[in-house]
Design a protein around this motif. Structure first.
Motif, PDB file in Angstrom:
ATOM      1  N   GLY A 105     101.086 170.674 108.148  1.00  0.00           N
ATOM      2  CA  GLY A 105     101.103 171.875 108.983  1.00  0.00           C
ATOM      3  C   GLY A 105      99.910 172.769 108.701  1.00  0.00           C
ATOM      4  O   GLY A 105      99.282 173.291 109.630  1.00  0.00           O
ATOM      5  N   MET A 108      96.811 171.175 110.142  1.00  0.00           N
ATOM      6  CA  MET A 108      96.776 171.362 111.591  1.00  0.00           C
ATOM      7  C   MET A 108      96.342 172.790 111.940  1.00  0.00           C
ATOM      8  O   MET A 108      95.495 173.001 112.809  1.00  0.00           O
ATOM      9  CB  MET A 108      98.153 171.079 112.201  1.00  0.00           C
ATOM     10  CG  MET A 108      98.541 169.622 112.278  1.00  0.00           C
ATOM     11  SD  MET A 108      97.540 168.663 113.472  1.00  0.00           S
ATOM     12  CE  MET A 108      98.013 169.447 115.020  1.00  0.00           C
ATOM     13  N   GLN A 124      94.966 169.327 122.476  1.00  0.00           N
ATOM     14  CA  GLN A 124      95.843 168.291 122.990  1.00  0.00           C
ATOM     15  C   GLN A 124      95.902 167.125 122.011  1.00  0.00           C
ATOM     16  O   GLN A 124      94.985 166.894 121.231  1.00  0.00           O
ATOM     17  CB  GLN A 124      95.373 167.816 124.376  1.00  0.00           C
ATOM     18  CG  GLN A 124      93.975 167.220 124.419  1.00  0.00           C
ATOM     19  CD  GLN A 124      93.487 166.983 125.852  1.00  0.00           C
ATOM     20  OE1 GLN A 124      93.912 167.653 126.797  1.00  0.00           O
ATOM     21  NE2 GLN A 124      92.573 166.026 126.027  1.00  0.00           N
ATOM     22  N   LEU A 125      97.004 166.425 122.060  1.00  0.00           N
ATOM     23  CA  LEU A 125      97.174 165.236 121.220  1.00  0.00           C
ATOM     24  C   LEU A 125      98.238 164.370 121.863  1.00  0.00           C
ATOM     25  O   LEU A 125      98.986 164.821 122.732  1.00  0.00           O
ATOM     26  CB  LEU A 125      97.583 165.635 119.791  1.00  0.00           C
ATOM     27  CG  LEU A 125      98.860 166.452 119.596  1.00  0.00           C
ATOM     28  CD1 LEU A 125     100.113 165.581 119.561  1.00  0.00           C
ATOM     29  CD2 LEU A 125      98.776 167.245 118.305  1.00  0.00           C
ATOM     30  N   THR A 127     101.268 161.383 120.693  1.00  0.00           N
ATOM     31  CA  THR A 127     101.968 160.802 119.558  1.00  0.00           C
ATOM     32  C   THR A 127     102.937 159.761 120.114  1.00  0.00           C
ATOM     33  O   THR A 127     103.497 159.929 121.207  1.00  0.00           O
ATOM     34  CB  THR A 127     102.682 161.914 118.737  1.00  0.00           C
ATOM     35  OG1 THR A 127     103.560 161.309 117.796  1.00  0.00           O
ATOM     36  CG2 THR A 127     103.454 162.862 119.616  1.00  0.00           C
ATOM     37  N   ALA A 134     107.341 163.310 114.122  1.00  0.00           N
ATOM     38  CA  ALA A 134     106.054 163.899 114.518  1.00  0.00           C
ATOM     39  C   ALA A 134     106.242 164.852 115.693  1.00  0.00           C
ATOM     40  O   ALA A 134     105.642 165.928 115.738  1.00  0.00           O
ATOM     41  CB  ALA A 134     105.054 162.799 114.868  1.00  0.00           C
ATOM     42  N   HIS A 135     107.102 164.494 116.654  1.00  0.00           N
ATOM     43  CA  HIS A 135     107.329 165.388 117.798  1.00  0.00           C
ATOM     44  C   HIS A 135     107.831 166.750 117.300  1.00  0.00           C
ATOM     45  O   HIS A 135     107.358 167.793 117.728  1.00  0.00           O
ATOM     46  CB  HIS A 135     108.363 164.792 118.772  1.00  0.00           C
ATOM     47  CG  HIS A 135     107.995 163.437 119.300  1.00  0.00           C
ATOM     48  ND1 HIS A 135     108.808 162.725 120.139  1.00  0.00           N
ATOM     49  CD2 HIS A 135     106.907 162.660 119.103  1.00  0.00           C
ATOM     50  CE1 HIS A 135     108.244 161.559 120.425  1.00  0.00           C
ATOM     51  NE2 HIS A 135     107.090 161.499 119.809  1.00  0.00           N
ATOM     52  N   TYR A 138     105.044 168.766 115.544  1.00  0.00           N
ATOM     53  CA  TYR A 138     104.095 169.411 116.451  1.00  0.00           C
ATOM     54  C   TYR A 138     104.762 170.540 117.243  1.00  0.00           C
ATOM     55  O   TYR A 138     104.141 171.557 117.531  1.00  0.00           O
ATOM     56  CB  TYR A 138     103.462 168.382 117.399  1.00  0.00           C
ATOM     57  CG  TYR A 138     102.570 167.384 116.683  1.00  0.00           C
ATOM     58  CD1 TYR A 138     101.488 167.805 115.912  1.00  0.00           C
ATOM     59  CD2 TYR A 138     102.805 166.016 116.767  1.00  0.00           C
ATOM     60  CE1 TYR A 138     100.671 166.902 115.241  1.00  0.00           C
ATOM     61  CE2 TYR A 138     101.985 165.099 116.107  1.00  0.00           C
ATOM     62  CZ  TYR A 138     100.924 165.550 115.342  1.00  0.00           C
ATOM     63  OH  TYR A 138     100.121 164.653 114.688  1.00  0.00           O
ATOM     64  N   GLU A 139     106.043 170.343 117.579  1.00  0.00           N
ATOM     65  CA  GLU A 139     106.757 171.426 118.283  1.00  0.00           C
ATOM     66  C   GLU A 139     106.854 172.681 117.414  1.00  0.00           C
ATOM     67  O   GLU A 139     106.708 173.792 117.903  1.00  0.00           O
ATOM     68  CB  GLU A 139     108.152 170.956 118.707  1.00  0.00           C
ATOM     69  CG  GLU A 139     108.125 170.146 119.994  1.00  0.00           C
ATOM     70  CD  GLU A 139     109.393 169.344 120.225  1.00  0.00           C
ATOM     71  OE1 GLU A 139     110.339 169.453 119.408  1.00  0.00           O
ATOM     72  OE2 GLU A 139     109.425 168.570 121.206  1.00  0.00           O
ATOM     73  N   LEU A 141     104.727 173.668 115.424  1.00  0.00           N
ATOM     74  CA  LEU A 141     103.399 174.307 115.443  1.00  0.00           C
ATOM     75  C   LEU A 141     103.098 174.965 116.790  1.00  0.00           C
ATOM     76  O   LEU A 141     102.059 175.609 116.942  1.00  0.00           O
ATOM     77  CB  LEU A 141     102.318 173.268 115.130  1.00  0.00           C
ATOM     78  CG  LEU A 141     102.263 172.784 113.675  1.00  0.00           C
ATOM     79  CD1 LEU A 141     101.431 171.509 113.570  1.00  0.00           C
ATOM     80  CD2 LEU A 141     101.684 173.875 112.771  1.00  0.00           C
ATOM     81  N   PHE A 143     103.231 173.170 119.890  1.00  0.00           N
ATOM     82  CA  PHE A 143     102.859 172.214 120.933  1.00  0.00           C
ATOM     83  C   PHE A 143     104.055 171.963 121.854  1.00  0.00           C
ATOM     84  O   PHE A 143     105.204 171.986 121.403  1.00  0.00           O
ATOM     85  CB  PHE A 143     102.428 170.882 120.310  1.00  0.00           C
ATOM     86  CG  PHE A 143     101.046 170.903 119.718  1.00  0.00           C
ATOM     87  CD1 PHE A 143      99.958 170.454 120.457  1.00  0.00           C
ATOM     88  CD2 PHE A 143     100.823 171.388 118.443  1.00  0.00           C
ATOM     89  CE1 PHE A 143      98.682 170.480 119.923  1.00  0.00           C
ATOM     90  CE2 PHE A 143      99.543 171.423 117.899  1.00  0.00           C
ATOM     91  CZ  PHE A 143      98.470 170.963 118.649  1.00  0.00           C
TER      92      PHE A 143
ATOM     93  N   MET B 150     101.114 166.064 124.114  1.00  0.00           N
ATOM     94  CA  MET B 150     101.481 167.431 123.753  1.00  0.00           C
ATOM     95  C   MET B 150     100.256 168.340 123.828  1.00  0.00           C
ATOM     96  O   MET B 150      99.148 167.934 123.506  1.00  0.00           O
ATOM     97  CB  MET B 150     102.081 167.461 122.347  1.00  0.00           C
ATOM     98  CG  MET B 150     103.220 166.467 122.163  1.00  0.00           C
ATOM     99  SD  MET B 150     104.099 166.637 120.555  1.00  0.00           S
ATOM    100  CE  MET B 150     105.216 168.019 120.927  1.00  0.00           C
TER     101      MET B 150
END
Lengths: 162, 162
Positions: A105, A108, A124-125, A127, A134-135, A138-139, A141, A143, B150
């Motif tokens: 985190g 990132m 953008q990324l 996964t 991972a989802h 990122y959420e 964070l 995303f 994302m």
């Protein structure tokens, strides 16, 4: 130890074995990578190409002189969004021994701040759909999974042209 | 007329108004773009940056001297996949008046062949989850929706640094 003991910086050529070790160290990565000593030359030539391109930054997380995290931050100029610059992040890994300590985190956030400073309007990324942890990562964070990421493998003839 | 009357080529600066018109001409694009005469300077500076970068190619489809399709093909060097080169496609548009005639598919195939010739092992793209027609379009071309795409919007301070 806390994530505050971790230093984030641009990768150097000598970091490559640690980076490839982390890329290789999961179910999907182990099928793709070739982590051996010495590393296949293709890793080094890719590193040089990335390192010489101002739109690409390989980032590592270092603790006690050891590289324990990595990601690839890239800047993509675009016509869309009124010629807006995008940032994209690929190949995010944290050493399995040091996961769930907030290091990913922090890495990132450090990279996203670099993207903001550079003037990118979006990060953008993609996964893999199977990487549910991972989802959520990122959420947390910020995303949002608004897009479908599609891929097509290209068959290369034995002789590469161009 | 058939898609065989269509020529695919690299975009020129003078194609930019047609390209922006197509980017602006849908629900999502109309909120993002500013299609006016003259175009905001930001489009031209992005065009120059893209045009000067050998890892980026703006492609247009032309018929009877008119630009009726566009996409942005980019090459992304990477450490992962043993230092494998990726291709990525963004900002795919076909003029609404000429859709469903196979032009988009031909433009994609032409671009995918360029990516293969360049040595890319994969072509990747993302498409908004709401664009169901686009999902089917890309699936017909062989793309598989294996990933979640994302995004995170970055807030820029008024004064851009770096």
């Amino acid at each position: 130890m806390t994530s505050q003991d971790v230093l984030f910086r641009l990768a150097r050529r000598g970091d490559l074995p640690s980076m490839v070790r982390m890329l290789a160290d999961d179910d999907l990565g182990s099928q793709r990578e070739q982590y051996e000593n010495p590393l296949p030359e293709s890793y080094y030539s890719a590193f040089e190409q990335i390192n010489n391109d101002p739109n690409h930054q390989l980032i590592v997380a270092e603790r006690n002189g050891e590289v324990i995290g990595t990601l690839h931050l890239m800047f993509l100029p675009s016509i869309s969004f009124q010629g807006g610059l995008r940032a994209q992040i690929e190949s995010v890994r944290v050493d399995k021994r040091f996961q769930s300590q907030g290091i990913g985190g922090e890495m990132m956030k450090w990279s996203m701040e670099r993207a903001r400073q550079r003037g990118a309007h979006v990060v953008q990324l993609t996964t893999h759909k199977t990487r549910l942890d991972a989802h959520r990562f990122y959420e947390r964070l910020g995303f949002k999974g608004t897009h479908l990421g599609m891929k097509l493998e290209l068959r290369q003839s034995t002789e590469k042209s161009l």
